[in-house]
Design a protein around this motif. Structure first.
Motif, PDB file in Angstrom:
ATOM      1  N   HIS A  99      -5.651   3.263   1.716  1.00  0.00           N
ATOM      2  CA  HIS A  99      -5.998   4.456   0.957  1.00  0.00           C
ATOM      3  C   HIS A  99      -5.473   5.655   1.740  1.00  0.00           C
ATOM      4  N   PHE A 100      -4.347   6.195   1.292  1.00  0.00           N
ATOM      5  CA  PHE A 100      -3.697   7.249   2.074  1.00  0.00           C
ATOM      6  C   PHE A 100      -2.840   8.119   1.164  1.00  0.00           C
ATOM      7  N   ASN A 101      -2.875   9.408   1.425  1.00  0.00           N
ATOM      8  CA  ASN A 101      -2.084  10.374   0.638  1.00  0.00           C
ATOM      9  C   ASN A 101      -2.352  10.253  -0.861  1.00  0.00           C
ATOM     10  N   ASP A 102      -3.634  10.129  -1.205  1.00  0.00           N
ATOM     11  CA  ASP A 102      -4.077  10.121  -2.608  1.00  0.00           C
ATOM     12  C   ASP A 102      -3.529   8.947  -3.418  1.00  0.00           C
ATOM     13  N   LYS A 103      -3.252   7.836  -2.753  1.00  0.00           N
ATOM     14  CA  LYS A 103      -2.856   6.630  -3.482  1.00  0.00           C
ATOM     15  C   LYS A 103      -3.380   5.402  -2.759  1.00  0.00           C
ATOM     16  N   VAL A 104      -3.443   4.304  -3.497  1.00  0.00           N
ATOM     17  CA  VAL A 104      -3.922   3.029  -2.947  1.00  0.00           C
ATOM     18  C   VAL A 104      -2.776   2.029  -2.994  1.00  0.00           C
ATOM     19  N   GLU A 105      -2.477   1.423  -1.860  1.00  0.00           N
ATOM     20  CA  GLU A 105      -1.441   0.401  -1.777  1.00  0.00           C
ATOM     21  C   GLU A 105      -2.069  -0.914  -1.337  1.00  0.00           C
ATOM     22  N   HIS A 106      -1.485  -2.012  -1.799  1.00  0.00           N
ATOM     23  CA  HIS A 106      -2.039  -3.339  -1.526  1.00  0.00           C
ATOM     24  C   HIS A 106      -1.065  -4.153  -0.682  1.00  0.00           C
ATOM     25  N   PHE A 107      -1.633  -4.943   0.226  1.00  0.00           N
ATOM     26  CA  PHE A 107      -0.828  -5.759   1.128  1.00  0.00           C
ATOM     27  C   PHE A 107      -1.404  -7.167   1.224  1.00  0.00           C
ATOM     28  N   LYS A 108      -0.513  -8.116   1.406  1.00  0.00           N
ATOM     29  CA  LYS A 108      -0.924  -9.487   1.706  1.00  0.00           C
ATOM     30  C   LYS A 108      -0.764  -9.717   3.204  1.00  0.00           C
ATOM     31  N   ILE A 109      -1.730 -10.430   3.752  1.00  0.00           N
ATOM     32  CA  ILE A 109      -1.745 -10.695   5.189  1.00  0.00           C
ATOM     33  C   ILE A 109      -1.743 -12.195   5.434  1.00  0.00           C
ATOM     34  N   VAL A 110      -0.931 -12.630   6.391  1.00  0.00           N
ATOM     35  CA  VAL A 110      -1.032 -13.995   6.911  1.00  0.00           C
ATOM     36  C   VAL A 110      -1.279 -13.890   8.407  1.00  0.00           C
ATOM     37  N   PHE A 111      -2.051 -14.816   8.940  1.00  0.00           N
ATOM     38  CA  PHE A 111      -2.301 -14.792  10.381  1.00  0.00           C
ATOM     39  C   PHE A 111      -2.425 -16.208  10.925  1.00  0.00           C
ATOM     40  N   ASP A 112      -2.263 -16.322  12.227  1.00  0.00           N
ATOM     41  CA  ASP A 112      -2.337 -17.630  12.879  1.00  0.00           C
ATOM     42  C   ASP A 112      -2.731 -17.421  14.331  1.00  0.00           C
ATOM     43  N   PHE A 113      -2.926 -18.535  15.021  1.00  0.00           N
ATOM     44  CA  PHE A 113      -3.366 -18.482  16.416  1.00  0.00           C
ATOM     45  C   PHE A 113      -2.370 -19.226  17.296  1.00  0.00           C
ATOM     46  N   ILE A 114      -1.966 -18.579  18.393  1.00  0.00           N
ATOM     47  CA  ILE A 114      -1.027 -19.155  19.347  1.00  0.00           C
ATOM     48  C   ILE A 114      -1.718 -19.140  20.706  1.00  0.00           C
ATOM     49  N   GLU A 115      -2.210 -20.304  21.117  1.00  0.00           N
ATOM     50  CA  GLU A 115      -3.032 -20.386  22.327  1.00  0.00           C
ATOM     51  C   GLU A 115      -4.185 -19.386  22.186  1.00  0.00           C
ATOM     52  N   ASN A 116      -4.337 -18.460  23.141  1.00  0.00           N
ATOM     53  CA  ASN A 116      -5.447 -17.501  23.035  1.00  0.00           C
ATOM     54  C   ASN A 116      -4.973 -16.132  22.517  1.00  0.00           C
ATOM     55  N   TYR A 117      -4.039 -16.186  21.562  1.00  0.00           N
ATOM     56  CA  TYR A 117      -3.507 -14.986  20.928  1.00  0.00           C
ATOM     57  C   TYR A 117      -3.659 -15.095  19.415  1.00  0.00           C
ATOM     58  N   VAL A 118      -3.701 -13.938  18.795  1.00  0.00           N
ATOM     59  CA  VAL A 118      -3.730 -13.869  17.324  1.00  0.00           C
ATOM     60  C   VAL A 118      -2.443 -13.211  16.850  1.00  0.00           C
ATOM     61  N   PHE A 119      -1.772 -13.863  15.911  1.00  0.00           N
ATOM     62  CA  PHE A 119      -0.562 -13.313  15.305  1.00  0.00           C
ATOM     63  C   PHE A 119      -0.898 -12.920  13.863  1.00  0.00           C
ATOM     64  N   VAL A 120      -0.466 -11.720  13.465  1.00  0.00           N
ATOM     65  CA  VAL A 120      -0.727 -11.212  12.109  1.00  0.00           C
ATOM     66  C   VAL A 120       0.551 -10.627  11.530  1.00  0.00           C
ATOM     67  N   CYS A 121       0.770 -10.854  10.242  1.00  0.00           N
ATOM     68  CA  CYS A 121       1.928 -10.254   9.571  1.00  0.00           C
ATOM     69  C   CYS A 121       1.512  -9.705   8.212  1.00  0.00           C
ATOM     70  N   ALA A 122       1.972  -8.511   7.902  1.00  0.00           N
ATOM     71  CA  ALA A 122       1.633  -7.835   6.644  1.00  0.00           C
ATOM     72  C   ALA A 122       2.863  -7.727   5.751  1.00  0.00           C
ATOM     73  N   PHE A 123       2.636  -7.957   4.456  1.00  0.00           N
ATOM     74  CA  PHE A 123       3.665  -7.810   3.431  1.00  0.00           C
ATOM     75  C   PHE A 123       3.144  -6.902   2.326  1.00  0.00           C
ATOM     76  N   SER A 124       3.995  -6.031   1.825  1.00  0.00           N
ATOM     77  CA  SER A 124       3.628  -5.226   0.669  1.00  0.00           C
ATOM     78  C   SER A 124       3.611  -6.106  -0.562  1.00  0.00           C
ATOM     79  N   THR A 125       2.652  -5.875  -1.474  1.00  0.00           N
ATOM     80  CA  THR A 125       2.586  -6.668  -2.707  1.00  0.00           C
ATOM     81  C   THR A 125       3.468  -6.077  -3.787  1.00  0.00           C
ATOM     82  N   ILE A 126       4.073  -4.933  -3.533  1.00  0.00           N
ATOM     83  CA  ILE A 126       4.948  -4.295  -4.539  1.00  0.00           C
ATOM     84  C   ILE A 126       6.326  -4.955  -4.501  1.00  0.00           C
TER      85      ILE A 126
END
Length: 209
Positions: A182-209
């Motif tokens: 929610h930014f600059n008077d508009k709402v944008e949507h994103f898809k997120i995927v995540f996974d675990f690599i040893e004791n780390y968290v990996f995250v990736c975001a994609f726009s749904t547009i």
């Protein structure tokens, strides 16, 4: 250690992971850096950051790129000269790059107690209810990574993790969720995927547009 893993995140998007076990000299001897990058490398106070910087260049080499193909815009966002989208992250012993035909944002975070302590500053802590402490830490770290990855994808000054990026409820085991910005008077949507690599968290975001 060479390339640790390659994962396809979707049809047009690839994750490459490097586990950093080399010395500074071992990494430095295997990469070619342009003058601007050498200056940047020399200015880094931490050897860990230096090795992360060079290991990212090694990951680029796995896909036929070099440091000469990589440049940064005025906001610090990385780009490749051929137009392929790239997102970069490194944390302590690991570096990752995501290469895609679409704009992406990626983040890698080590699990640390401080993230959970700071959770009220960046997320809706009601999403941590009914979880034991270990899973609270996992989820809080995922949420931090979600906000970092959306921020990297958008690359706009003024975005607040707490006030503008809202993760929808999710289950850790699903390794995916959705997010609203929610930014600059508009709402944008994103898809997120995540996974675990040893004791780390990996995250990736994609726009749904």
């Amino acid at each position: 250690m060479p390339l640790l893993k390659i994962n396809s995140l979707k049809d047009n998007t690839e994750l490459l992971v490097w586990k950093i076990t080399e010395s500074f000299d071992e990494l430095f001897s295997t990469v070619v850096l342009k003058e601007e990058s050498l200056t940047r490398l020399e200015g880094m106070k931490s050897e860990s950051h230096q090795k992360g910087f060079m290991s990212v260049r090694r990951l680029l080499m796995e896909r036929g790129y070099t440091d000469l193909d990589l440049y940064y815009d005025e906001f610090g966002k990385p780009h490749l000269k051929d137009g392929k989208h790239i997102s970069i992250s490194h944390s302590h012993a690991f570096s990752v790059i995501v290469l895609s035909d679409e704009n992406v944002g990626a983040d890698l975070e080590i699990l640390k107690d401080k993230t959970l302590k700071l959770a009220p500053r960046f997320m809706d802590v009601s999403h941590l209810v009914n979880l034991d402490e270990a899973n609270q830490l996992l989820k809080a770290t995922v949420v931090w990574g979600i906000k970092e990855s959306v921020f990297k994808l958008k690359n706009e000054v003024g975005i607040s993790f707490k006030d503008h990026i809202f993760e929808n409820e999710f289950v850790i085991a699903d390794k995916k969720c959705s997010v609203e910005l929610h930014f600059n008077d508009k709402v944008e949507h994103f898809k997120i995927v995540f996974d675990f690599i040893e004791n780390y968290v990996f995250v990736c975001a994609f726009s749904t547009i």
